[in-house]
Each structure stands twice: as structure tokens, then as C-alpha cells.
Design an enzyme around this catalytic site. Structure first.
Site, PDB file in Angstrom:
ATOM      1  N   ARG A  98     106.581  34.431  55.449  1.00 60.41           N
ATOM      2  CA  ARG A  98     106.795  34.082  56.700  1.00 60.41           C
ATOM      3  C   ARG A  98     105.374  33.254  57.320  1.00 60.41           C
ATOM      4  O   ARG A  98     105.344  32.135  58.035  1.00 60.41           O
ATOM      5  CB  ARG A  98     107.174  35.011  57.459  1.00 60.41           C
ATOM      6  CG  ARG A  98     108.472  35.718  57.544  1.00 60.41           C
ATOM      7  CD  ARG A  98     108.674  37.209  58.170  1.00 60.41           C
ATOM      8  NE  ARG A  98     108.517  36.779  59.567  1.00 60.41           N
ATOM      9  CZ  ARG A  98     107.936  37.818  60.392  1.00 60.41           C
ATOM     10  NH1 ARG A  98     107.555  39.131  59.853  1.00 60.41           N
ATOM     11  NH2 ARG A  98     107.560  37.797  61.543  1.00 60.41           N
ATOM     12  N   LYS A 151     107.790  49.620  58.834  1.00 63.25           N
ATOM     13  CA  LYS A 151     106.188  50.333  58.702  1.00 63.25           C
ATOM     14  C   LYS A 151     106.309  51.583  59.575  1.00 63.25           C
ATOM     15  O   LYS A 151     105.964  52.658  58.847  1.00 63.25           O
ATOM     16  CB  LYS A 151     105.233  49.464  58.926  1.00 63.25           C
ATOM     17  CG  LYS A 151     105.074  48.080  58.046  1.00 63.25           C
ATOM     18  CD  LYS A 151     103.836  47.756  58.263  1.00 63.25           C
ATOM     19  CE  LYS A 151     103.635  46.693  59.375  1.00 63.25           C
ATOM     20  NZ  LYS A 151     104.527  45.647  59.669  1.00 63.25           N
ATOM     21  N   LYS A 152     106.694  51.737  60.657  1.00 63.82           N
ATOM     22  CA  LYS A 152     106.745  52.744  61.425  1.00 63.82           C
ATOM     23  C   LYS A 152     107.840  53.936  61.091  1.00 63.82           C
ATOM     24  O   LYS A 152     107.411  54.785  61.008  1.00 63.82           O
ATOM     25  CB  LYS A 152     107.004  52.362  63.059  1.00 63.82           C
ATOM     26  CG  LYS A 152     105.991  51.363  63.505  1.00 63.82           C
ATOM     27  CD  LYS A 152     104.699  52.052  63.331  1.00 63.82           C
ATOM     28  CE  LYS A 152     103.598  51.253  64.121  1.00 63.82           C
ATOM     29  NZ  LYS A 152     102.085  51.749  63.995  1.00 63.82           N
ATOM     30  N   SER A 184     109.807  43.718  60.872  1.00 58.35           N
ATOM     31  CA  SER A 184     108.503  43.952  59.996  1.00 58.35           C
ATOM     32  C   SER A 184     107.620  45.220  60.511  1.00 58.35           C
ATOM     33  O   SER A 184     107.244  46.121  60.217  1.00 58.35           O
ATOM     34  CB  SER A 184     107.439  42.521  60.247  1.00 58.35           C
ATOM     35  OG  SER A 184     106.436  42.870  59.964  1.00 58.35           O
ATOM     36  N   ASP A 208     103.425  58.030  67.260  1.00 58.69           N
ATOM     37  CA  ASP A 208     102.450  56.473  67.052  1.00 58.69           C
ATOM     38  C   ASP A 208     102.814  55.676  68.225  1.00 58.69           C
ATOM     39  O   ASP A 208     103.677  55.699  68.954  1.00 58.69           O
ATOM     40  CB  ASP A 208     103.125  56.007  65.649  1.00 58.69           C
ATOM     41  CG  ASP A 208     102.009  54.961  65.301  1.00 58.69           C
ATOM     42  OD1 ASP A 208     100.709  54.821  65.966  1.00 58.69           O
ATOM     43  OD2 ASP A 208     101.918  54.582  63.993  1.00 58.69           O
ATOM     44  N   LYS A 209     101.876  54.743  68.159  1.00 56.09           N
ATOM     45  CA  LYS A 209     101.869  53.421  69.330  1.00 56.09           C
ATOM     46  C   LYS A 209     101.739  52.352  68.404  1.00 56.09           C
ATOM     47  O   LYS A 209     100.815  52.456  67.397  1.00 56.09           O
ATOM     48  CB  LYS A 209     100.707  53.946  70.130  1.00 56.09           C
ATOM     49  CG  LYS A 209     100.434  52.571  71.087  1.00 56.09           C
ATOM     50  CD  LYS A 209      99.086  51.795  70.494  1.00 56.09           C
ATOM     51  CE  LYS A 209      98.569  50.699  71.132  1.00 56.09           C
ATOM     52  NZ  LYS A 209      97.553  50.115  70.414  1.00 56.09           N
ATOM     53  N   HIS A 210     102.413  51.162  68.601  1.00 61.11           N
ATOM     54  CA  HIS A 210     102.161  49.934  68.085  1.00 61.11           C
ATOM     55  C   HIS A 210     101.937  48.802  69.052  1.00 61.11           C
ATOM     56  O   HIS A 210     102.668  48.853  70.052  1.00 61.11           O
ATOM     57  CB  HIS A 210     103.295  49.506  67.176  1.00 61.11           C
ATOM     58  CG  HIS A 210     102.882  48.069  66.380  1.00 61.11           C
ATOM     59  ND1 HIS A 210     102.411  48.142  65.348  1.00 61.11           N
ATOM     60  CD2 HIS A 210     103.243  47.013  66.915  1.00 61.11           C
ATOM     61  CE1 HIS A 210     102.037  46.664  65.013  1.00 61.11           C
ATOM     62  NE2 HIS A 210     102.802  46.261  65.907  1.00 61.11           N
ATOM     63  N   SER A 211     100.777  48.052  68.917  1.00 61.81           N
ATOM     64  CA  SER A 211     100.873  46.726  70.137  1.00 61.81           C
ATOM     65  C   SER A 211     101.181  45.874  69.557  1.00 61.81           C
ATOM     66  O   SER A 211     100.878  45.383  68.240  1.00 61.81           O
ATOM     67  CB  SER A 211      99.454  46.876  70.568  1.00 61.81           C
ATOM     68  OG  SER A 211      99.065  45.575  71.415  1.00 61.81           O
ATOM     69  N   THR A 256      92.956  46.196  64.125  1.00 60.29           N
ATOM     70  CA  THR A 256      92.520  47.542  64.327  1.00 60.29           C
ATOM     71  C   THR A 256      91.718  47.813  63.224  1.00 60.29           C
ATOM     72  O   THR A 256      90.764  48.497  63.115  1.00 60.29           O
ATOM     73  CB  THR A 256      93.532  48.545  64.407  1.00 60.29           C
ATOM     74  OG1 THR A 256      94.208  48.454  65.882  1.00 60.29           O
ATOM     75  CG2 THR A 256      93.079  50.146  64.588  1.00 60.29           C
TER      76      THR A 256
END
Length: 437
Positions: A169, A188-189, A184, A81-84, A121
């Protein structure tokens, strides 16, 4: 040692280390309601001011991961996976998931909604008619296995403690805590059962971390904690001193991603970031021996049309139209009013207040000022001029897609104010700034 919530808060308030089992118990209480809103807010504020050590970050991340379902995949290829960290015109996730899947990876991508001035997204995918952004776990597993990728939203089963803590938060001024951002994102990942993760950490006027030094600190935290929690991770620092794509909005960014996959338009900066992130994913997953081989494979996935086929298969499997890539204009929502935003003077674009471009999209109705606000998926900005572009009578700053003349006028004023125009082009800035991990 199991501590009462108030005792754990007191320890961190006084700058002391938190035991692993105490953090585990606190997060369990956050999940089942035994920890109150006030206690959660006090915990977030104590962490904001006192910070967490690396072992505490890892323990908090693991506890939040285990607060719900942790997926376990049995697939013939690596789960990646990728996260930005978010930006303007950053619609990389849509083509990237399909490109990596076309190269043999499996990409169960859990995405979020817009946050602040940045697009989400999930909001973009909601502009595709019929597309299910919140499938049950069984459908999520099925689509990932059969198609190779599934881009969806966070389900109630995955890291529920994060969802509650983040909401707290958001209203207590603690969103910017590097420790809590790290936990955070990674909880999730980790809950998604990944075998490799690549982070895209933005720096510049359109990023949450505007200064490169701040972005580097976040990247190092994410990479260190993820690897400490057993998830092999790398990060790229990428430029957000201008929109990554020439489109900003929801449906307009989906259309941009479809054009990219189909080969109708491939802008160099967007392409460079997409391929660089994908290459890191392929190497991390053992699908390529090095970045050069990975880059060639990703380029071939586009040229051959395989990536477009995978994306189309994902859309169809999740309820969307089969001909979306071929005929996006038949399906994507469109704004009632489309007009050019003329440049106030002729010259070259020297600087862009990129965050203000994102805020202008929110003002059009393309984002939220409150969590419950609806989104108009058809509004946004396209053909945004890039740094160094020559603008004037023949080249506007952008095209605005709006619901009314009044909203278009406000967006035009915001966009004009966001651009600085002069005589010379600014020095070139690399889009890939650094590699971490």
C-alpha cells in the site's frame, strides 16, 4: 467458495461483495507468497476505489489477525491497549502504558515506526540505550506479566499479512483507504489478545485526517469493526491543530515523557489527552466504575510515583538503564548543535501548520524519507510555542537540536514558515473533540 486471486480482484473491481472464505484464502496466500505483489497491489487499489462493507471489513480484519500468532493471556487483570492514528509531539503511549499498569491493567503495547510526518513510538524507544524493541514472544509475555506493561514493535509472528500488505500500500498510493487502515490497525491489536482497546483518532493540520468529519468516519469504522470482531473498543477524537507536546523528535520526546512521569513538567493539553485515554481504558477493563473514578486513580498513579516505577521497571526488564527517569541526560543521545529559533516578529501565535513541524524534524534526520534510512535520535525541536503563546525577543518559537548549522538553518526556515503570528490569540479549541462508542 474459494476463488483464484484474480477472480477475487475482479469481483471487488466490479463492486461486488467478497465472500468470507475467499478473503481468508487471499490473505493466506498473501502470507505464504502464493499471492503475487501485483495481485496484492490490484486488490488494494480495487478496495481503495470500491470500498468494503462492514461484514467485509470484519472478515478481512479477522483473516489478517489469523495470519500469524494470536496471543492468549492468563493474567489477573484486564489486557488493555491504546492506539493513536499519529501526530506531532504525540508521545502519550510511553507514560500512558505505565499509568494504566499502575492501576491494575496489563498493557502489551505493539507500536510502530514513524509514518510520513508523524513520529513513531518505536523510533523513540530506540533512543534508549539497551532497550529491546524487538524481544521474542516469551520475553514480551514475561515483561507484561511481571511489570504490567511492555511497549515493543511488531514481531514477525503477529499479523504478518498486514506487514506485507502495508508495504505494498505504501508504494501504490492506497495508504489512505479507510477500509485498509481499519484492518491494518485492528489486526495487530486483535493478534495481541486484547480485552479492550481505546483509539486516539487525530484531527487537524498535523493529522492524516485533517478534517474532523474524516477523523470521525475513521473512528466510527474502527469502533464498529473492532466490536464486530469481538474486541470492545472506544475512540476519542483529539485535536492535532498544534503539536500535542512542546517537543518533537525521538530522544527529546522520550525526555519529555520522563519529565511528565517524574512530575518535572506536565503541560495541560498533553496531560488532558493522556488521562482521558487512560480513563477510557480503565472503565473499559472494569477497573473503574466511571470516568471520574478512573481519572482520580490515574492522577494518583502519577502523584504517588507508581507510574514512574512501572515505567522504570519496564525499561530495565527490556535491557535499558535503571536510572533513566532520574538521569535521562546520562543516557539519551543529544544533538551537537542546540540553538533558539527566534520569532520573526512579536505577537501571539494564531495558527501552526503542524504537519510542517513534523516534516522539519524529518529534515533534521529525525525521521525517514525511505524505509531503509537511518535515524538520528538526538535531533528535534523543543520548547515549541503553542497556539495563543506570546512570542518575540524574550520567547523564541522553538529550540532546534541539529547535527550542523546548515540543517539547523533549514529547520529554522521551516518552523518560521509554519507559524502565523498576529495581534490576538485565536479562539480556544478543546483538545478532546468527541467521544465515539
Amino acid at each position: 467458495m474459494t476463488l483464484l486471486p484474480q477472480e477475487l480482484i475482479r469481483l471487488k473491481r466490479d463492486g461486488q461483495a467478497l465472500p468470507d472464505d475467499a478473503l481468508e484464502a487471499f490473505i493466506a496466500g498473501l502470507t505464504d507468497g502464493r499471492v503475487t505483489e501485483g495481485q496484492a497491489a490490484a486488490f488494494a487499489m480495487a478496495v481503495f476505489f470500491r470500498g468494503l462493507s462492514l461484514p467485509e471489513r470484519v472478515a478481512l480484519t479477522r483473516a489478517m489477525t489469523r495470519s500469524g500468532t494470536v496471543l492468549d493471556w492468563d493474567l489477573p487483570g484486564p489486557v488493555l491497549d491504546k492506539h493513536s492514528t499519529g501526530g506531532v509531539g504525540d508521545t502519550v503511549s510511553l507514560p500512558l502504558a505505565a499509568m494504566v499498569a499502575a492501576c491494575g491493567g496489563y498493557v502489551p503495547m505493539i507500536s510502530g515506526r514513524g509514518l510520513g510526518h508523524t513520529g513513531g513510538t518505536l523510533d523513540k524507544l530506540d533512543s534508549i540505550p539497551g532497550y529491546t524493541t524487538a524481544p521474542d514472544i516469551d520475553l514480551f509475555r514475561h515483561v507484561t506479566r511481571e511489570v504490567g506493561c511492555a511497549v515493543i514493535g511488531q514481531t514477525p509472528d503477529l499479523a504478518p499479512a498486514d506487514r506485507r500488505l502495508y508495504a505494498i500500500r505504501d508504494v501504490t498510493g492506497t495508504v489512505e483507504s479507510l477500509d485498509l487502515i481499519t484492518a491494518s490497525i485492528l489486526s495487530k491489536k486483535l493478534a495481541a489478545g486484547l480485552q479492550g482497546l481505546v483509539m486516539d483518532v487525530k484531527a487537524g493540520s498535523g493529522a492524516f485526517m485533517a478534517r474532523t468529519e474524516e477523523a470521525r468516519g475513521l473512528a466510527e469504522s474502527l469502533v464498529t469493526v473492532a466490536n464486530g470482531a469481538g474486541l470492545p473498543t472506544r475512540a476519542l477524537l483529539t485535536d492535532m491543530d498544534q503539536p500535542l507536546a512542546s517537543a518533537a523528535g525521538n530522544a527529546v520526546e522520550v525526555a519529555y515523557a520522563l519529565d511528565y512521569l517524574a512530575g518535572r513538567r506536565r503541560e495541560p493539553r498533553f496531560h488532558a489527552v493522556t488521562v482521558a485515554l487512560g480513563a477510557e481504558m480503565l472503565v473499559l477493563g472494569g477497573l473503574s466504575p466511571d470516568l471520574a473514578d478512573a481519572t482520580a486513580r490515574l492522577e494518583d498513579s502519577l502523584a504517588s510515583g507508581r507510574a514512574a516505577e512501572v515505567f522504570s521497571g519496564m525499561v530495565t526488564a527490556l535491557g535499558g538503564p535503571a536510572d533513566l527517569i532520574a538521569a535521562p541526560e546520562r543516557h539519551l543521545p543529544r544533538a551537537a548543535l542546540v540553538r533558539a529559533i527566534p520569532a520573526p516578529r512579536a505577537g501571539r501565535v494564531q495558527a501552526i501548520a503542524t504537519r510542517d513541524i513534523g516534516v522539519a524534524v524529518i529534515g533534521l534526520g529525525g525521521g525517514r524519507t525511505r524505509p531503509q534510512d537511518p535515524i538520528d535520535h538526538g535531533v528535534g525541536l523543543t520548547d515549541l510555542a503553542a497556539l495563543g503563546d506570546e512570542v518575540g525577543p524574550e520567547r523564541p518559537l522553538a529550540i532546534v537540536h541539529a547535527r550542523s548549522e546548515a540543517e539547523a538553518d533549514r529547520a529554522e526556515a521551516a518552523v518560521v514558515a509554519a507559524y502565523r503570528i498576529g495581534g490576538d490569540a485565536p479562539p480556544a479549541r478543546e483538545v478532546i473533540l468527541e467521544r465515539v462508542g
